[in-house]
Write an enzyme that holds these catalytic residues in place. Structure first.
Site, PDB file in Angstrom:
ATOM      1  N   LEU A 104     -15.748 -45.155   1.587  1.00 33.62           N
ATOM      2  CA  LEU A 104     -16.604 -45.323   0.416  1.00 33.62           C
ATOM      3  C   LEU A 104     -18.011 -44.860   0.768  1.00 33.62           C
ATOM      4  O   LEU A 104     -18.433 -44.976   1.912  1.00 33.62           O
ATOM      5  CB  LEU A 104     -16.648 -46.795  -0.022  1.00 33.62           C
ATOM      6  CG  LEU A 104     -15.369 -47.408  -0.603  1.00 33.62           C
ATOM      7  CD1 LEU A 104     -15.607 -48.880  -0.932  1.00 33.62           C
ATOM      8  CD2 LEU A 104     -14.892 -46.654  -1.838  1.00 33.62           C
ATOM      9  N   ASP A 105     -18.740 -44.377  -0.241  1.00 32.83           N
ATOM     10  CA  ASP A 105     -20.133 -43.983  -0.039  1.00 32.83           C
ATOM     11  C   ASP A 105     -20.973 -45.210   0.299  1.00 32.83           C
ATOM     12  O   ASP A 105     -20.592 -46.349   0.014  1.00 32.83           O
ATOM     13  CB  ASP A 105     -20.689 -43.321  -1.296  1.00 32.83           C
ATOM     14  CG  ASP A 105     -19.987 -42.013  -1.622  1.00 32.83           C
ATOM     15  OD1 ASP A 105     -19.413 -41.406  -0.703  1.00 32.83           O
ATOM     16  OD2 ASP A 105     -20.020 -41.608  -2.804  1.00 32.83           O
ATOM     17  N   ILE A 106     -22.147 -44.978   0.852  1.00 34.27           N
ATOM     18  CA  ILE A 106     -23.021 -46.069   1.288  1.00 34.27           C
ATOM     19  C   ILE A 106     -23.412 -46.996   0.136  1.00 34.27           C
ATOM     20  O   ILE A 106     -23.572 -48.204   0.329  1.00 34.27           O
ATOM     21  CB  ILE A 106     -24.278 -45.505   1.991  1.00 34.27           C
ATOM     22  CG1 ILE A 106     -25.088 -46.631   2.640  1.00 34.27           C
ATOM     23  CG2 ILE A 106     -25.129 -44.687   1.024  1.00 34.27           C
ATOM     24  CD1 ILE A 106     -26.195 -46.134   3.546  1.00 34.27           C
TER      25      ILE A 106
END
Length: 236
Positions: A104-106
């Site tokens: 997942l993205d930050i």
């Protein structure tokens, strides 16, 4: 870890020690196999052998699987110079062989699966396996039926030649939808919404295949997967 294996490799793996240091400990008589001290680093051991280092038994924990409720601000990497990683949230031994099965993205929150079983995670990450990931997406603009239909049929992403695979898309309210995709392209959900003239404000993953994020887990908390959850991935 595959068995049989060398004793120095096993001790190094379990204790996260350099192999050179382990060999010194073995020469000093600090390592025993089934109660018998060995001073040879290349002795082969099996999974059934009992290994001790300085009188403390070393146990190989085998394949392990965890679900984490990822908060914002953490990256899905084993290490990062700028940001904390999801592994900083796990209080578990021997995590160096672990990886995230579907990053997942930050700034994205929600379900993250972490394991040391590469074959199992491949079942999740390979588009050929058709494992859908479900997201709750909050958007800047109103969700239109036209946009939903476009997402269901596939959209053209910037700098991509092929359309995305058909998604499952359902409006939750005016500014939110539930979106399920079976691909893992870079920033895919955000790019898909951009392709239908919208913008993602918040993104939260709720589900991978039929594994749902445990509602009892607060942001930053994790737990081992149940045997049933592990088998869900292998069964499909």
């Amino acid at each position: 870890m595959k068995f049989p294996c060398r004793i120095d490799k096993f001790v190094s793996h379990i204790n996260e020690l350099p192999r050179s240091k382990v060999k010194i400990l073995i020469k000093k008589g600090e390592v025993s196999i089934n109660g018998i001290v060995t001073k040879k680093s290349d002795v082969q051991i099996t999974r059934e052998d009992s290994i001790e280092l300085s009188g403390k038994q070393l146990k190989y924990l085998g394949k392990r699987y965890f679900m984490l409720n990822k908060p914002q601000g953490y990256v899905c990497a084993n290490s990062d110079e700028l940001h904390p990683t999801v592994f900083d949230l796990l209080d578990e031994p021997n995590l160096k062989d672990f990886h995230v099965a579907g990053r997942l993205d930050i700034d994205t929150t929600g379900l993250v699966l972490i394991t040391n079983d590469g074959d199992w995670s491949h079942q999740i990450t390979s588009p050929k396996k058709q494992k859908y990931k479900t997201y709750l997406v909050e958007t800047k603009e109103i969700i239109t039926e036209e946009a939903l239909e476009q997402l269901r049929h596939g959209v053209a992403l910037h700098n991509e030649k092929q359309l995305t695979r058909p998604a499952q898309a359902q409006a939750v309210d005016k500014y939110a939808l539930r979106l399920s995709i079976c691909e893992g392209k870079y920033h895919q959900v955000k790019r898909m919404l951009a392709a239908v003239s919208n913008h993602v404000v918040e993104l939260h993953r709720e589900k991978i295949s039929d594994i749902e994020l445990d509602s009892k887990l607060s942001a930053g908390e994790y737990r081992p997967l149940t045997e049933h959850e592990i088998n869900i991935i292998n069964a499909k």
